[in-house]
Design a protein around this motif. Structure first.
Motif, PDB file in Angstrom:
ATOM      1  N   ASP A 174      -3.431  -6.945   7.926  1.00  0.00           N
ATOM      2  CA  ASP A 174      -3.507  -6.268   6.646  1.00  0.00           C
ATOM      3  C   ASP A 174      -3.436  -6.912   5.511  1.00  0.00           C
ATOM      4  O   ASP A 174      -3.391  -8.217   5.702  1.00  0.00           O
ATOM      5  N   HIS A 175      -3.605  -6.059   4.461  1.00  0.00           N
ATOM      6  CA  HIS A 175      -3.738  -6.643   3.120  1.00  0.00           C
ATOM      7  C   HIS A 175      -2.674  -7.530   2.817  1.00  0.00           C
ATOM      8  O   HIS A 175      -1.530  -7.067   3.231  1.00  0.00           O
TER       9      HIS A 175
ATOM     10  N   ALA B 271       1.478   7.470   4.718  1.00  0.00           N
ATOM     11  CA  ALA B 271       0.873   7.816   6.497  1.00  0.00           C
ATOM     12  C   ALA B 271       2.088   7.680   7.235  1.00  0.00           C
ATOM     13  O   ALA B 271       2.213   8.587   8.249  1.00  0.00           O
TER      14      ALA B 271
ATOM     15  N   LEU C  86      -7.418   2.680  11.629  1.00  0.00           N
ATOM     16  CA  LEU C  86      -7.127   4.191  11.182  1.00  0.00           C
ATOM     17  C   LEU C  86      -6.627   4.146   9.860  1.00  0.00           C
ATOM     18  O   LEU C  86      -5.954   3.490   9.478  1.00  0.00           O
ATOM     19  N   GLY C  87      -7.382   5.173   9.089  1.00  0.00           N
ATOM     20  CA  GLY C  87      -7.181   5.397   7.747  1.00  0.00           C
ATOM     21  C   GLY C  87      -7.152   4.294   6.659  1.00  0.00           C
ATOM     22  O   GLY C  87      -6.748   4.294   5.724  1.00  0.00           O
TER      23      GLY C  87
ATOM     24  N   SER D  77       0.735  -1.156   0.046  1.00  0.00           N
ATOM     25  CA  SER D  77       0.054   0.116  -0.147  1.00  0.00           C
ATOM     26  C   SER D  77       0.815   1.160  -0.033  1.00  0.00           C
ATOM     27  O   SER D  77       1.554   1.489   0.990  1.00  0.00           O
TER      28      SER D  77
ATOM     29  N   ARG E 109       3.667  10.570   9.389  1.00  0.00           N
ATOM     30  CA  ARG E 109       3.981  10.612  10.862  1.00  0.00           C
ATOM     31  C   ARG E 109       5.286  11.009  11.370  1.00  0.00           C
ATOM     32  O   ARG E 109       5.673  11.746  12.171  1.00  0.00           O
TER      33      ARG E 109
ATOM     34  N   SER F 166       0.545  -5.807   1.315  1.00  0.00           N
ATOM     35  CA  SER F 166       1.321  -4.732   2.271  1.00  0.00           C
ATOM     36  C   SER F 166       1.905  -5.449   3.448  1.00  0.00           C
ATOM     37  O   SER F 166       3.350  -5.094   3.665  1.00  0.00           O
TER      38      SER F 166
ATOM     39  N   GLY G  72      -5.492  -2.882   9.272  1.00  0.00           N
ATOM     40  CA  GLY G  72      -4.872  -2.222   8.038  1.00  0.00           C
ATOM     41  C   GLY G  72      -3.714  -1.611   8.802  1.00  0.00           C
ATOM     42  O   GLY G  72      -3.613  -0.062   8.630  1.00  0.00           O
ATOM     43  N   ALA G  73      -2.674  -2.290   9.578  1.00  0.00           N
ATOM     44  CA  ALA G  73      -1.705  -1.847  10.193  1.00  0.00           C
ATOM     45  C   ALA G  73      -0.646  -0.749   9.408  1.00  0.00           C
ATOM     46  O   ALA G  73      -0.353   0.128   9.987  1.00  0.00           O
ATOM     47  N   GLY G  74      -0.755  -1.142   8.158  1.00  0.00           N
ATOM     48  CA  GLY G  74       0.238  -0.186   7.433  1.00  0.00           C
ATOM     49  C   GLY G  74       1.758  -0.362   7.906  1.00  0.00           C
ATOM     50  O   GLY G  74       1.983  -1.498   8.569  1.00  0.00           O
TER      51      GLY G  74
ATOM     52  N   ARG H  62      -4.103  11.159  14.959  1.00  0.00           N
ATOM     53  CA  ARG H  62      -4.873  10.062  15.064  1.00  0.00           C
ATOM     54  C   ARG H  62      -4.474   8.629  15.717  1.00  0.00           C
ATOM     55  O   ARG H  62      -4.857   7.983  16.554  1.00  0.00           O
TER      56      ARG H  62
ATOM     57  N   VAL I 266      -4.945 -10.340   5.524  1.00  0.00           N
ATOM     58  CA  VAL I 266      -6.410 -10.544   5.333  1.00  0.00           C
ATOM     59  C   VAL I 266      -6.612  -9.430   4.221  1.00  0.00           C
ATOM     60  O   VAL I 266      -6.237  -8.367   4.232  1.00  0.00           O
ATOM     61  N   ASP I 267      -7.549  -9.822   3.252  1.00  0.00           N
ATOM     62  CA  ASP I 267      -8.171  -8.953   2.497  1.00  0.00           C
ATOM     63  C   ASP I 267      -9.768  -8.593   2.974  1.00  0.00           C
ATOM     64  O   ASP I 267     -10.546  -9.663   2.879  1.00  0.00           O
ATOM     65  N   PHE I 268      -9.972  -7.260   3.536  1.00  0.00           N
ATOM     66  CA  PHE I 268     -11.227  -7.308   3.922  1.00  0.00           C
ATOM     67  C   PHE I 268     -12.418  -7.338   2.927  1.00  0.00           C
ATOM     68  O   PHE I 268     -13.554  -7.714   3.296  1.00  0.00           O
TER      69      PHE I 268
ATOM     70  N   THR J 233      -0.632   4.339   0.275  1.00  0.00           N
ATOM     71  CA  THR J 233      -1.119   5.048   1.157  1.00  0.00           C
ATOM     72  C   THR J 233      -0.491   4.708   2.598  1.00  0.00           C
ATOM     73  O   THR J 233      -0.287   5.808   3.271  1.00  0.00           O
TER      74      THR J 233
HETATM   75  C1  SAM Z   1      -3.882   4.587   4.591  1.00  0.00           C
HETATM   76  S1  SAM Z   1      -3.107   3.151   5.050  1.00  0.00           S
HETATM   77  C2  SAM Z   1      -3.103   3.262   6.772  1.00  0.00           C
HETATM   78  C3  SAM Z   1      -2.249   2.548   7.486  1.00  0.00           C
HETATM   79  C4  SAM Z   1      -2.139   2.646   9.049  1.00  0.00           C
HETATM   80  N1  SAM Z   1      -3.369   2.303   9.608  1.00  0.00           N
HETATM   81  C5  SAM Z   1      -1.772   4.060   9.243  1.00  0.00           C
HETATM   82  O1  SAM Z   1      -2.469   4.786   9.971  1.00  0.00           O
HETATM   83  O2  SAM Z   1      -0.631   4.288   9.202  1.00  0.00           O
HETATM   84  C6  SAM Z   1      -4.346   2.145   4.521  1.00  0.00           C
HETATM   85  C7  SAM Z   1      -4.013   0.615   5.094  1.00  0.00           C
HETATM   86  O3  SAM Z   1      -5.246  -0.118   4.551  1.00  0.00           O
HETATM   87  C8  SAM Z   1      -4.927  -1.435   4.062  1.00  0.00           C
HETATM   88  N2  SAM Z   1      -5.998  -1.994   3.357  1.00  0.00           N
HETATM   89  C9  SAM Z   1      -6.647  -1.132   1.935  1.00  0.00           C
HETATM   90  N3  SAM Z   1      -7.469  -1.905   1.671  1.00  0.00           N
HETATM   91  C10 SAM Z   1      -7.640  -3.016   2.230  1.00  0.00           C
HETATM   92  C11 SAM Z   1      -8.210  -4.438   2.332  1.00  0.00           C
HETATM   93  N4  SAM Z   1      -9.201  -4.632   1.337  1.00  0.00           N
HETATM   94  N5  SAM Z   1      -7.911  -5.500   3.028  1.00  0.00           N
HETATM   95  C12 SAM Z   1      -7.108  -5.248   4.037  1.00  0.00           C
HETATM   96  N6  SAM Z   1      -6.087  -4.016   4.225  1.00  0.00           N
HETATM   97  C13 SAM Z   1      -6.740  -3.023   3.362  1.00  0.00           C
HETATM   98  C14 SAM Z   1      -3.670  -1.274   3.599  1.00  0.00           C
HETATM   99  O4  SAM Z   1      -2.825  -2.339   3.055  1.00  0.00           O
HETATM  100  C15 SAM Z   1      -2.930   0.044   4.352  1.00  0.00           C
HETATM  101  O5  SAM Z   1      -2.090  -0.883   5.108  1.00  0.00           O
END
Ligand code: SAM
Length: 284
Positions: free
Chosen positions: A113-114, A13, A168-169, A7, A17, A117, A89-91, A69, A141-143, A9
């Motif tokens: 997380d995805h 993020a 978050l995010g 990811s 930070r 990622s 979505g730990a990123g 956040r 996991v893919d949500f 994004t």
């Molecule tokens: C903007 S980042 C935010 C990451 C972290 N929570 C932060 O605040 O820094 C979005 C996160 O959502 C996850 N994500 C997006 N779509 C997803 C999906 N369908 N399944 C699982 N994770 C997903 C991405 O892999 C990414 O880690």
């Protein structure tokens, strides 16, 4: 997100930070001293790209938002006496390495997380030689295709433990269906478990800088293959968590966030109306 591609994004993020503590005077809203380290040398290019796409002043405010956040969520975690912490979505979140004391105290941390990622993050963690722990687990996991409860079962999640979930995010990039399926999954957790989520507030409710950032962010997110899909009014957000079996525990406005975290600052940093936090709890 493309298969095999992490990811972008999430990298943005974490860069945001990291920039907050690099470029602002103390007191920082949040000290993510590992944010730029986890992103790696690419953080400089990301900074350049974001400055070009957003402008310097808006990037500064966005960095503040990313720091706020994380602060909001980790403060809630720290007072709750939870057994487990699940980052949805730990990123490139760095909690497990910043807070080894929490893990040593018995907290189990699940990074969900995805798969694309998470694979990138695990390779990066290996490359950096960051420590591992049997209390720190990674759950791909893919949500949009799998429910959270099945994935957590696979990872040895304890449904009888009081759990803190952060999300978050992430919600803006998901469909309402995937958001709802995930919330219904975690609503099966032990009573008193909580989730803090940030959602994108419906654009007509955004003010000034929030609206400008939103217009530019929609383009950036689409270009990196993570299009913004969902925005909610505060009423819709509350109705969503309630129909998934959760109670609304806290739902601060932008002004609440300013009063709580920004009062007394000697600089000009303020929160924007762009994403809003909501804490929901599993009823007792
Ligand atoms: C903007 S980042 C935010 C990451 C972290 N929570 C932060 O605040 O820094 C979005 C996160 O959502 C996850 N994500 C997006 N779509 C997803 C999906 N369908 N399944 C699982 N994770 C997903 C991405 O892999 C990414 O880690």
């Amino acid at each position: 997100m493309e298969a095999g591609e992490p990811s972008r994004t999430a990298m943005m993020a974490a860069t945001a930070r990291g920039l907050h503590r690099l470029e602002e005077a103390r007191p920082w809203l949040f000290d993510d001293f590992l944010g730029l380290v986890l992103v790696g040398p690419a953080w400089r290019d990301i900074r350049t790209e974001l400055t070009a796409a957003l402008s310097e002043p808006i990037l500064r405010i966005v960095s503040t938002m990313s720091a706020t956040r994380a602060r909001y969520s980790e403060e809630r975690l720290s007072v709750g006496g939870f057994d487990q912490y699940v980052l949805l979505g730990a990123g490139l979140d760095s909690f497990a390495w910043r807070r080894p004391d929490a893990l040593a105290g018995g907290l189990r941390v699940f990074e969900v997380d995805h798969p694309a990622s998470q694979a990138w993050k695990l390779a990066r963690v290996e490359e950096l030689g960051l420590p591992s722990s049997d209390r720190h687990l990674f759950v791909p996991v893919d949500f949009e295709v799998e429910t959270l409860d099945l994935a957590l079962d696979r990872a040895g999640f304890d449904w009888s433990g009081r759990t803190f979930f952060s999300w978050l995010g992430v919600q803006p990039y998901l469909t309402v269906e995937a958001t709802e399926a995930t919330l219904r999954s975690l609503a099966k957790s032990h009573p008193g478990s909580e989730i803090v989520l940030s959602y994108l507030i419906a654009p007509p409710l955004m003010e000034d800088i929030g609206r400008t950032f939103h217009e530019r962010w929609v383009d950036i997110a689409a270009k990196v293959g993570e299009p913004v899909q969902t925005a909610l009014t505060p009423e819709e957000a509350e109705a969503l968590v309630r129909r998934c079996g959760l109670d609304v525990a806290e739902h601060p406005t932008r002004d609440d966030v300013e009063a709580r975290f920004f009062a007394g600052r000697s600089d000009d940093l303020v929160p924007i109306t762009f994403e809003q936090f909501l804490v929901a709890a599993v009823p007792g």
